[in-house]
Design an enzyme around this catalytic site. Structure first.
Site, mmCIF file in Angstrom:
data_model
loop_
_atom_site.group_PDB
_atom_site.id
_atom_site.type_symbol
_atom_site.label_atom_id
_atom_site.label_comp_id
_atom_site.label_asym_id
_atom_site.label_seq_id
_atom_site.Cartn_x
_atom_site.Cartn_y
_atom_site.Cartn_z
ATOM 1 N N LYS A 23 6.935 10.988 98.451
ATOM 2 C CA LYS A 23 8.274 10.878 98.991
ATOM 3 C C LYS A 23 8.660 12.143 99.744
ATOM 4 O O LYS A 23 9.677 12.183 100.430
ATOM 5 C CB LYS A 23 9.289 10.672 97.837
ATOM 6 N N GLY A 24 7.872 13.177 99.584
ATOM 7 C CA GLY A 24 8.255 14.513 100.061
ATOM 8 C C GLY A 24 8.565 14.622 101.546
ATOM 9 O O GLY A 24 9.363 15.461 101.949
ATOM 10 N N GLU A 33 3.394 15.435 106.706
ATOM 11 C CA GLU A 33 3.320 15.915 105.319
ATOM 12 C C GLU A 33 4.477 16.860 105.015
ATOM 13 O O GLU A 33 5.011 17.514 105.910
ATOM 14 C CB GLU A 33 2.002 16.672 105.110
ATOM 15 N N ASP A 34 4.839 16.953 103.736
ATOM 16 C CA ASP A 34 5.844 17.938 103.336
ATOM 17 C C ASP A 34 5.230 19.334 103.233
ATOM 18 O O ASP A 34 5.755 20.298 103.763
ATOM 19 C CB ASP A 34 6.534 17.538 102.016
ATOM 20 N N ASP A 43 -1.036 22.610 100.671
ATOM 21 C CA ASP A 43 -1.277 23.708 99.740
ATOM 22 C C ASP A 43 -2.789 23.958 99.702
ATOM 23 O O ASP A 43 -3.325 24.633 100.569
ATOM 24 C CB ASP A 43 -0.691 23.294 98.387
ATOM 25 N N PHE A 76 6.785 28.500 94.472
ATOM 26 C CA PHE A 76 7.064 27.061 94.410
ATOM 27 C C PHE A 76 8.381 26.761 95.117
ATOM 28 O O PHE A 76 9.423 27.328 94.791
ATOM 29 C CB PHE A 76 7.100 26.571 92.964
ATOM 30 N N ASP A 117 10.058 18.355 95.734
ATOM 31 C CA ASP A 117 10.605 18.197 94.394
ATOM 32 C C ASP A 117 9.956 19.124 93.383
ATOM 33 O O ASP A 117 8.835 19.588 93.556
ATOM 34 C CB ASP A 117 10.360 16.762 93.908
ATOM 35 N N ARG A 121 15.069 17.215 95.507
ATOM 36 C CA ARG A 121 14.648 16.767 96.847
ATOM 37 C C ARG A 121 15.815 16.753 97.829
ATOM 38 O O ARG A 121 15.637 16.955 99.019
ATOM 39 C CB ARG A 121 14.084 15.344 96.794
HETATM 40 P P1 IMP Z 1 -2.522 19.999 97.953
HETATM 41 O O1 IMP Z 1 -3.436 18.835 97.734
HETATM 42 O O2 IMP Z 1 -2.856 21.131 97.031
HETATM 43 O O3 IMP Z 1 -2.463 20.457 99.388
HETATM 44 O O4 IMP Z 1 -1.096 19.569 97.422
HETATM 45 C C1 IMP Z 1 -0.114 19.065 98.185
HETATM 46 C C2 IMP Z 1 0.936 18.390 97.316
HETATM 47 O O5 IMP Z 1 1.296 19.192 96.177
HETATM 48 C C3 IMP Z 1 2.195 18.222 98.128
HETATM 49 O O6 IMP Z 1 2.199 17.007 98.828
HETATM 50 C C4 IMP Z 1 3.269 18.331 97.067
HETATM 51 O O7 IMP Z 1 3.546 17.054 96.501
HETATM 52 C C5 IMP Z 1 2.703 19.229 95.993
HETATM 53 N N1 IMP Z 1 3.176 20.628 96.134
HETATM 54 C C6 IMP Z 1 2.403 21.715 96.389
HETATM 55 N N2 IMP Z 1 3.145 22.830 96.461
HETATM 56 C C7 IMP Z 1 4.434 22.467 96.262
HETATM 57 C C8 IMP Z 1 5.695 23.195 96.247
HETATM 58 O O8 IMP Z 1 5.792 24.419 96.435
HETATM 59 N N3 IMP Z 1 6.813 22.445 96.004
HETATM 60 C C9 IMP Z 1 6.777 21.095 95.808
HETATM 61 N N4 IMP Z 1 5.627 20.383 95.836
HETATM 62 C C10 IMP Z 1 4.459 21.053 96.041
HETATM 63 MG MG MG Z 2 5.478 16.355 95.060
#
Ligand code: IMP
Ligand code: MG
Length: 181
Positions: A45-46, A100-101, A104, A153, A160, A166
């Site tokens: 949902k981000g 994408e939101d 990471d 974070f 979220d 959110r």
């Molecule tokens: P990745 O696979 O490690 O790139 O993770 C990405 C997902 O982790 C994002 O789509 C978010 O849902 C969650 N995420 C990673 N860091 C944060 C943050 O700082 N705040 C909120 N959600 C996060």
């Molecule tokens: Mg999330």
């Protein structure tokens, strides 16, 4: 500055977010000026708030679609996700922009890019609100980004912590005593 009791500090205000989105939208509108088949895919949902503002700032025609994923860890393996709500329409032959939101580690994005590429889009690029490239594990191509962020974070504007926060109109750092990650 008053914000929210769970927020340590505001990283980007509503105004700063909208200004970056306007600049990004102009660039995307130029880059895709010659396509009639742009599809923006939001990852629920981000990315909902970001996609809604970005799409409205474009000066070109686009369609939007959504998918939803959930993490699963069969053998304790990180970064595995499963699509739990798929796209409504085929993306074959379309120019696709995955919205994408936050990126990471990049593991989620790597999975999504593989899954979407199998559907033979004409092109597939990534647009993210936030990029935390210091934590990258997978080498993923990111064409458009609003902000590079530090290793904290972040919540708000779609992002979220345990499904909360959110709706905050800004992007802020969650107080570390609240965050168990
Ligand atoms: P990745 O696979 O490690 O790139 O993770 C990405 C997902 O982790 C994002 O789509 C978010 O849902 C969650 N995420 C990673 N860091 C944060 C943050 O700082 N705040 C909120 N959600 C996060
Ligand atoms: Mg999330």
């Amino acid at each position: 500055m008053p914000s929210h009791p769970d927020i340590e500090k505001i990283l980007f205000t509503q105004e700063e977010i909208q200004a970056r989105i306007a600049a990004l939208a102009e660039q995307i509108s130029t880059d895709y000026a010659n396509t009639a088949d742009l599809v923006m895919i939001g990852v629920l949902k981000g990315s909902v708030f970001f996609l809604a503002d970005l799409a409205r700032a474009l000066s070109i025609h686009t369609r939007i679609d959504f998918l939803s994923i959930t993490p699963f860890h069969p053998a304790g393996e990180p970064g595995l996700v499963r699509i739990v709500k798929d796209l409504d329409a085929s993306i074959e032959g379309k120019d696709v922009l995955l919205v994408e939101d936050i990126i990471d580690t990049g593991l989620t994005l790597r999975y999504l890019l593989r899954a979407l590429n199998e559907r033979r889009p004409r092109s597939l690029h990534v647009c993210t609100l936030l990029d935390r490239s210091v934590r990258r594990l997978a080498d993923v191509p990111v064409r458009y980004r609003c902000f590079e962020i530090p290793d904290r974070f972040i919540v708000g504007y779609g992002l979220d912590y345990q499904q909360g926060h959110r709706h905050l109109p800004f992007l802020g750092v969650l107080k570390s005593e609240l965050f168990r990650g």
